[in-house]
Motif scaffolding. Structure first.
Motif, PDB file in Angstrom:
ATOM      1  N   ALA A 104       0.783  -1.199  -0.106  1.00  0.00           N
ATOM      2  CA  ALA A 104       0.035   0.079  -0.081  1.00  0.00           C
ATOM      3  C   ALA A 104       1.094   1.117   0.069  1.00  0.00           C
ATOM      4  O   ALA A 104       1.955   1.372   0.568  1.00  0.00           O
ATOM      5  N   THR A 105       0.223   2.404  -0.771  1.00  0.00           N
ATOM      6  CA  THR A 105       1.207   3.550  -0.774  1.00  0.00           C
ATOM      7  C   THR A 105      -0.042   4.721  -0.426  1.00  0.00           C
ATOM      8  O   THR A 105      -1.000   4.425  -0.592  1.00  0.00           O
ATOM      9  N   GLU A 106       0.711   5.886   0.120  1.00  0.00           N
ATOM     10  CA  GLU A 106      -0.172   7.017   0.003  1.00  0.00           C
ATOM     11  C   GLU A 106      -0.951   7.610  -0.961  1.00  0.00           C
ATOM     12  O   GLU A 106      -1.950   7.971  -1.076  1.00  0.00           O
ATOM     13  N   ALA A 107      -0.407   7.383  -2.007  1.00  0.00           N
ATOM     14  CA  ALA A 107      -0.988   7.785  -3.380  1.00  0.00           C
ATOM     15  C   ALA A 107      -2.433   6.893  -3.717  1.00  0.00           C
ATOM     16  O   ALA A 107      -3.335   7.528  -4.161  1.00  0.00           O
ATOM     17  N   GLN A 108      -2.009   5.493  -3.584  1.00  0.00           N
ATOM     18  CA  GLN A 108      -3.221   4.551  -3.681  1.00  0.00           C
ATOM     19  C   GLN A 108      -4.442   4.995  -2.496  1.00  0.00           C
ATOM     20  O   GLN A 108      -5.427   5.316  -3.037  1.00  0.00           O
ATOM     21  N   ILE A 130      -6.036   4.305   6.788  1.00  0.00           N
ATOM     22  CA  ILE A 130      -4.992   3.897   6.210  1.00  0.00           C
ATOM     23  C   ILE A 130      -4.521   2.525   6.699  1.00  0.00           C
ATOM     24  O   ILE A 130      -3.774   1.958   5.732  1.00  0.00           O
ATOM     25  N   PHE A 131      -4.729   2.338   7.890  1.00  0.00           N
ATOM     26  CA  PHE A 131      -4.322   0.924   8.378  1.00  0.00           C
ATOM     27  C   PHE A 131      -4.971  -0.032   7.880  1.00  0.00           C
ATOM     28  O   PHE A 131      -4.590  -1.168   7.508  1.00  0.00           O
ATOM     29  N   GLU A 132      -6.388  -0.027   7.754  1.00  0.00           N
ATOM     30  CA  GLU A 132      -7.144  -1.014   7.307  1.00  0.00           C
ATOM     31  C   GLU A 132      -7.072  -1.021   5.849  1.00  0.00           C
ATOM     32  O   GLU A 132      -7.185  -2.248   5.154  1.00  0.00           O
ATOM     33  N   ALA A 135      -4.022  -2.972   5.280  1.00  0.00           N
ATOM     34  CA  ALA A 135      -4.471  -4.469   5.528  1.00  0.00           C
ATOM     35  C   ALA A 135      -5.198  -5.249   4.346  1.00  0.00           C
ATOM     36  O   ALA A 135      -4.672  -6.496   3.944  1.00  0.00           O
ATOM     37  N   MET A 136      -5.862  -4.407   3.641  1.00  0.00           N
ATOM     38  CA  MET A 136      -6.775  -4.887   2.651  1.00  0.00           C
ATOM     39  C   MET A 136      -5.784  -5.039   1.470  1.00  0.00           C
ATOM     40  O   MET A 136      -6.092  -6.293   0.674  1.00  0.00           O
ATOM     41  N   ILE A 137      -4.750  -4.530   1.155  1.00  0.00           N
ATOM     42  CA  ILE A 137      -3.869  -4.370   0.165  1.00  0.00           C
ATOM     43  C   ILE A 137      -2.652  -5.630   0.481  1.00  0.00           C
ATOM     44  O   ILE A 137      -2.482  -6.542  -0.308  1.00  0.00           O
ATOM     45  N   ARG A 145      -1.065  -9.069  -6.975  1.00  0.00           N
ATOM     46  CA  ARG A 145      -0.475  -8.184  -7.462  1.00  0.00           C
ATOM     47  C   ARG A 145      -1.139  -6.695  -7.387  1.00  0.00           C
ATOM     48  O   ARG A 145      -2.613  -6.770  -7.163  1.00  0.00           O
ATOM     49  N   VAL A 146      -0.619  -5.782  -7.420  1.00  0.00           N
ATOM     50  CA  VAL A 146      -1.493  -4.471  -7.516  1.00  0.00           C
ATOM     51  C   VAL A 146      -0.964  -3.745  -8.975  1.00  0.00           C
ATOM     52  O   VAL A 146       0.062  -3.616  -9.114  1.00  0.00           O
ATOM     53  N   ILE A 147      -2.149  -3.494  -9.432  1.00  0.00           N
ATOM     54  CA  ILE A 147      -1.920  -3.132 -11.103  1.00  0.00           C
ATOM     55  C   ILE A 147      -2.405  -1.552 -10.880  1.00  0.00           C
ATOM     56  O   ILE A 147      -3.325  -1.289 -10.572  1.00  0.00           O
TER      57      ILE A 147
END
Length: 276
Positions: A104-108, A130-132, A135-137, A145-147
């Motif tokens: 996870a990133t701040e931009a996401q 942001i913590f939840e 966790a989801m990611i 993968r995150v696309i």
């Protein structure tokens, strides 16, 4: 004393909640934990039987008086975009795809918050912090993968690229499963949600994977109706995958007599050999 995890998955049912898709309905889910060395095999097997992953849990709807939620997937080899979808691909040709590990990133998160505020302000995820979100990611025991889809056009005037869309995607043994996607709510005209699906078909084709799993299609639900616009769509109904056909043919799935008892549903689940 040493404790070990049970070899056979244990299934549970959630308490009834307000259905997010059909007004006046109540939903409940059948679920099991996704953990241990057999997690990938269990995810592959149950995904073929209408289950979806959420972090370390596999679930599928198991409502008391409704079976309207039907798992949907696209047959990659048979899929052909229609005229509107070809326009969507051309309209978003400037987007750069970037495939990363599930981090996870701040931009996401910033894009995720904007998307929820604009599209699902009263949904179950509306209060996620942001913590939840992280966790989801990040909490996944399988190959995920995150696309990301980046708009590089601001570079032409000295700016920085803009993150326009994100999809959390599982890699199954027979396809890609789109776990969750979100996108820039200010780019409605660009049909970014459709573009993400079309691009996943392209990724699956490149990887020689036969299917793209889209989640649930729900007859009569405006939120889920768009999935019926994709060619080569299959639904998991009566324990088999079958072509969608005419969407109107599935309206009776909201009848209470269409529901099997929970014990029968669990007994009919086909488990991997190592877990059965």
């Amino acid at each position: 004393m040493r404790h070990s995890l049970p070899l056979t998955p244990q299934f549970y049912v959630t308490a009834p909640q307000t259905c997010p898709y059909i007004e006046g309905r109540r939903e409940r889910k059948l679920f099991t934990a996704l953990q241990g060395s057999g997690a990938a095999a269990l995810n592959d097997k149950l995904s073929k039987q209408g289950f979806r992953r959420s972090q370390n849990v596999l679930y599928r709807p198991s409502c008391a008086d409704c079976t309207a939620c039907l798992s949907a997937r696209l047959r990659v080899a048979d899929f052909k975009p229609n005229r509107s979808q070809r326009k969507t691909l051309n309209r978003n040709a400037h987007l750069r795809r970037e495939i990363t590990s599930p981090w996870a990133t701040e931009a996401q998160f910033a894009l995720f918050r904007r998307y929820l505020t604009a599209r699902h302000a009263d949904g179950g995820m509306a209060d996620m912090d942001i913590f939840e979100f992280a966790a989801m990611i990040e909490e996944t025991p399988i190959r995920t993968r995150v696309i990301e889809y980046w708009d590089d056009r601001p570079r032409e005037t000295g700016g920085t690229p803009i993150l326009r869309a994100v999809c959390l995607t599982d890699v199954l043994d027979d396809g890609l499963s789109m776990v969750y996607s979100f996108y820039d709510p200010d780019m409605t005209h660009d049909s970014l949600g459709t573009h993400i699906i079309l691009d996943h078909v392209a990724i699956a084709e490149e990887a020689k994977l036969p299917y793209v799993y889209l989640g649930y299609w729900v007859p009569g639900s405006p939120k889920m109706g768009y999935k019926a616009h994709f060619a080569a769509l299959e639904i998991f109904k009566n324990r088999v995958w079958q072509p969608l056909g005419d969407p109107a043919d599935h309206a009776d799935e909201t009848h209470p007599l269409s529901v099997e008892p929970i014990a029968e549903q669990v007994a009919r689940i086909d488990l991997p050999e190592t877990a059965s």
